[in-house]
Design a protein around this motif. Structure first.
Motif, PDB file in Angstrom:
ATOM      1  N   MET A   5     -13.148 -81.944  26.283  1.00  0.00           N
ATOM      2  CA  MET A   5     -11.847 -82.418  25.787  1.00  0.00           C
ATOM      3  C   MET A   5     -10.884 -81.270  25.475  1.00  0.00           C
ATOM      4  O   MET A   5      -9.697 -81.501  25.295  1.00  0.00           O
ATOM      5  CB  MET A   5     -12.028 -83.267  24.524  1.00  0.00           C
ATOM      6  CG  MET A   5     -12.774 -84.557  24.747  1.00  0.00           C
ATOM      7  SD  MET A   5     -14.504 -84.415  24.305  1.00  0.00           S
ATOM      8  CE  MET A   5     -14.484 -84.227  22.560  1.00  0.00           C
ATOM      9  N   ASP A   6     -11.397 -80.030  25.364  1.00  0.00           N
ATOM     10  CA  ASP A   6     -10.554 -78.892  24.995  1.00  0.00           C
ATOM     11  C   ASP A   6      -9.319 -78.808  25.887  1.00  0.00           C
ATOM     12  O   ASP A   6      -9.426 -78.840  27.113  1.00  0.00           O
ATOM     13  CB  ASP A   6     -11.331 -77.578  25.097  1.00  0.00           C
ATOM     14  CG  ASP A   6     -12.298 -77.365  23.943  1.00  0.00           C
ATOM     15  OD1 ASP A   6     -12.317 -78.196  23.021  1.00  0.00           O
ATOM     16  OD2 ASP A   6     -13.031 -76.368  23.978  1.00  0.00           O
ATOM     17  N   GLY A   7      -8.152 -78.708  25.253  1.00  0.00           N
ATOM     18  CA  GLY A   7      -6.903 -78.563  25.985  1.00  0.00           C
ATOM     19  C   GLY A   7      -6.377 -79.843  26.606  1.00  0.00           C
ATOM     20  O   GLY A   7      -5.383 -79.823  27.312  1.00  0.00           O
ATOM     21  N   LYS A   8      -7.023 -80.959  26.335  1.00  0.00           N
ATOM     22  CA  LYS A   8      -6.607 -82.230  26.942  1.00  0.00           C
ATOM     23  C   LYS A   8      -6.034 -83.167  25.888  1.00  0.00           C
ATOM     24  O   LYS A   8      -6.339 -83.067  24.703  1.00  0.00           O
ATOM     25  CB  LYS A   8      -7.786 -82.911  27.636  1.00  0.00           C
ATOM     26  CG  LYS A   8      -8.313 -82.104  28.813  1.00  0.00           C
ATOM     27  CD  LYS A   8      -9.462 -82.804  29.480  1.00  0.00           C
ATOM     28  CE  LYS A   8      -9.985 -81.969  30.651  1.00  0.00           C
ATOM     29  NZ  LYS A   8     -11.169 -82.588  31.246  1.00  0.00           N
ATOM     30  N   THR A   9      -5.203 -84.098  26.364  1.00  0.00           N
ATOM     31  CA  THR A   9      -4.592 -85.100  25.499  1.00  0.00           C
ATOM     32  C   THR A   9      -5.090 -86.474  25.907  1.00  0.00           C
ATOM     33  O   THR A   9      -5.169 -86.785  27.092  1.00  0.00           O
ATOM     34  CB  THR A   9      -3.046 -85.039  25.603  1.00  0.00           C
ATOM     35  OG1 THR A   9      -2.618 -83.733  25.196  1.00  0.00           O
ATOM     36  CG2 THR A   9      -2.384 -86.085  24.727  1.00  0.00           C
ATOM     37  N   TYR A  10      -5.401 -87.283  24.899  1.00  0.00           N
ATOM     38  CA  TYR A  10      -5.926 -88.626  25.119  1.00  0.00           C
ATOM     39  C   TYR A  10      -5.138 -89.641  24.309  1.00  0.00           C
ATOM     40  O   TYR A  10      -4.555 -89.308  23.281  1.00  0.00           O
ATOM     41  CB  TYR A  10      -7.399 -88.715  24.673  1.00  0.00           C
ATOM     42  CG  TYR A  10      -8.324 -87.847  25.480  1.00  0.00           C
ATOM     43  CD1 TYR A  10      -8.999 -88.363  26.580  1.00  0.00           C
ATOM     44  CD2 TYR A  10      -8.526 -86.513  25.148  1.00  0.00           C
ATOM     45  CE1 TYR A  10      -9.856 -87.563  27.326  1.00  0.00           C
ATOM     46  CE2 TYR A  10      -9.381 -85.711  25.889  1.00  0.00           C
ATOM     47  CZ  TYR A  10     -10.038 -86.241  26.974  1.00  0.00           C
ATOM     48  OH  TYR A  10     -10.873 -85.456  27.717  1.00  0.00           O
ATOM     49  N   LYS A  20      -2.021 -90.791  19.996  1.00  0.00           N
ATOM     50  CA  LYS A  20      -2.100 -89.771  21.039  1.00  0.00           C
ATOM     51  C   LYS A  20      -2.715 -88.532  20.388  1.00  0.00           C
ATOM     52  O   LYS A  20      -2.218 -88.045  19.375  1.00  0.00           O
ATOM     53  CB  LYS A  20      -0.709 -89.441  21.582  1.00  0.00           C
ATOM     54  CG  LYS A  20      -0.745 -88.517  22.785  1.00  0.00           C
ATOM     55  CD  LYS A  20       0.621 -88.072  23.251  1.00  0.00           C
ATOM     56  CE  LYS A  20       1.597 -89.184  23.421  1.00  0.00           C
ATOM     57  NZ  LYS A  20       2.905 -88.720  23.902  1.00  0.00           N
ATOM     58  N   THR A  22      -4.484 -84.620  20.882  1.00  0.00           N
ATOM     59  CA  THR A  22      -4.701 -83.438  21.703  1.00  0.00           C
ATOM     60  C   THR A  22      -5.771 -82.575  21.059  1.00  0.00           C
ATOM     61  O   THR A  22      -5.673 -82.220  19.892  1.00  0.00           O
ATOM     62  CB  THR A  22      -3.410 -82.611  21.865  1.00  0.00           C
ATOM     63  OG1 THR A  22      -2.455 -83.402  22.562  1.00  0.00           O
ATOM     64  CG2 THR A  22      -3.659 -81.326  22.651  1.00  0.00           C
ATOM     65  N   GLU A 102      -7.345 -90.541  29.214  1.00  0.00           N
ATOM     66  CA  GLU A 102      -6.823 -89.183  29.296  1.00  0.00           C
ATOM     67  C   GLU A 102      -5.405 -89.234  29.832  1.00  0.00           C
ATOM     68  O   GLU A 102      -5.118 -89.928  30.814  1.00  0.00           O
ATOM     69  CB  GLU A 102      -7.686 -88.316  30.208  1.00  0.00           C
ATOM     70  CG  GLU A 102      -7.202 -86.878  30.249  1.00  0.00           C
ATOM     71  CD  GLU A 102      -8.054 -85.972  31.112  1.00  0.00           C
ATOM     72  OE1 GLU A 102      -7.633 -84.817  31.311  1.00  0.00           O
ATOM     73  OE2 GLU A 102      -9.118 -86.406  31.593  1.00  0.00           O
ATOM     74  N   THR A 104      -2.695 -87.285  31.633  1.00  0.00           N
ATOM     75  CA  THR A 104      -2.592 -86.094  32.467  1.00  0.00           C
ATOM     76  C   THR A 104      -1.160 -85.632  32.666  1.00  0.00           C
ATOM     77  O   THR A 104      -0.933 -84.510  33.095  1.00  0.00           O
ATOM     78  CB  THR A 104      -3.235 -86.343  33.843  1.00  0.00           C
ATOM     79  OG1 THR A 104      -2.613 -87.482  34.438  1.00  0.00           O
ATOM     80  CG2 THR A 104      -4.727 -86.581  33.709  1.00  0.00           C
ATOM     81  N   ASP A 105      -0.196 -86.465  32.343  1.00  0.00           N
ATOM     82  CA  ASP A 105       1.211 -86.105  32.529  1.00  0.00           C
ATOM     83  C   ASP A 105       1.902 -86.126  31.175  1.00  0.00           C
ATOM     84  O   ASP A 105       2.756 -86.960  30.916  1.00  0.00           O
ATOM     85  CB  ASP A 105       1.883 -87.083  33.499  1.00  0.00           C
ATOM     86  CG  ASP A 105       3.280 -86.617  33.888  1.00  0.00           C
ATOM     87  OD1 ASP A 105       3.560 -85.409  33.775  1.00  0.00           O
ATOM     88  OD2 ASP A 105       4.084 -87.475  34.288  1.00  0.00           O
ATOM     89  N   ARG A 111       3.736 -81.364  24.440  1.00  0.00           N
ATOM     90  CA  ARG A 111       2.883 -80.180  24.483  1.00  0.00           C
ATOM     91  C   ARG A 111       3.328 -79.189  23.427  1.00  0.00           C
ATOM     92  O   ARG A 111       2.515 -78.535  22.788  1.00  0.00           O
ATOM     93  CB  ARG A 111       2.910 -79.535  25.855  1.00  0.00           C
ATOM     94  CG  ARG A 111       2.118 -80.295  26.893  1.00  0.00           C
ATOM     95  CD  ARG A 111       1.877 -79.445  28.128  1.00  0.00           C
ATOM     96  NE  ARG A 111       3.061 -78.880  28.711  1.00  0.00           N
ATOM     97  CZ  ARG A 111       3.827 -79.490  29.606  1.00  0.00           C
ATOM     98  NH1 ARG A 111       3.532 -80.693  30.018  1.00  0.00           N
ATOM     99  NH2 ARG A 111       4.886 -78.883  30.094  1.00  0.00           N
TER     100      ARG A 111
END
Length: 180
Positions: A5-10, A20, A22, A102, A104-105, A111
């Motif tokens: 999950m590191d660096g990802k947003t869900y 949301k 991150t 997840e 992705t956009d 961010r």
């Protein structure tokens, strides 16, 4: 510990509560409440220290305490895209089960707002410059923090060309402001 999950947003969608989230790292994450369902204000945002443990392949136990004392515990089941959540607010325990998606956009504004660290660094520099110039009446601050330096700081933020203000740390406070 490095986790997938590191660096990802869900998006955690638990019916009337949608968040949301991150994962900046296995020890820090940030969230924005998209739909609080009366439990917490829509738009509430915060960066929190995580206690994240792997419990099986694609399964993690994640917990944190928010600035206002709210405690959150998630069992994140990536294999089945499911989140099990226990949230304690003012001594009342709430249980949720929902889906994990997840994202992705993720827009640049998010961010910057969610855990990049650039927001905090930029804010610190701007506040220091303003204090030196206005409170301390130090006209030399104009040279130290002149247009070219502030322009390069603005361009280093993923939101280049927009204003980026970090969210307030207490539960229930309004979220940060992101404007063109």
């Amino acid at each position: 510990m490095t986790v997938p999950m590191d660096g990802k947003t869900y998006r955690f969608d638990m019916g009337w509560l949608r968040v949301k989230f991150t994962f900046s790292s296995s020890s820090q994450g940030s969230f924005v409440v998209e739909e609080g369902g009366g439990l917490t204000p829509n738009g509430h945002a915060e960066t929190v220290a995580l206690d994240l443990k792997k419990i099986r392949d694609d399964g993690y136990l994640n917990s944190w305490t928010e600035a206002c004392g709210t405690t959150v515990t998630h069992v994140v089941d990536l294999a089945n895209a499911t989140v099990y959540a226990n949230v304690t607010v003012d001594g009342t325990l709430y249980n949720f089960v929902g889906t994990i998606t997840e994202l992705t956009d993720v827009p640049a504004a998010d961010r910057c707002a969610i855990g990049s660290g650039q927001t905090e660094r930029t804010t610190e520099i701007v506040l220091t410059a303003m204090r030196e110039l206005f409170a301390e009446r130090d006209l030399a601050a104009v040279g130290r923090y002149g247009q070219s330096r502030m322009h390069s700081i603005a361009l280093s933020c993923p939101m280049a060309g927009r204003r980026c203000v970090p969210p307030r740390p207490a539960c229930g406070d309004p979220p940060g402001i992101y404007s063109a």
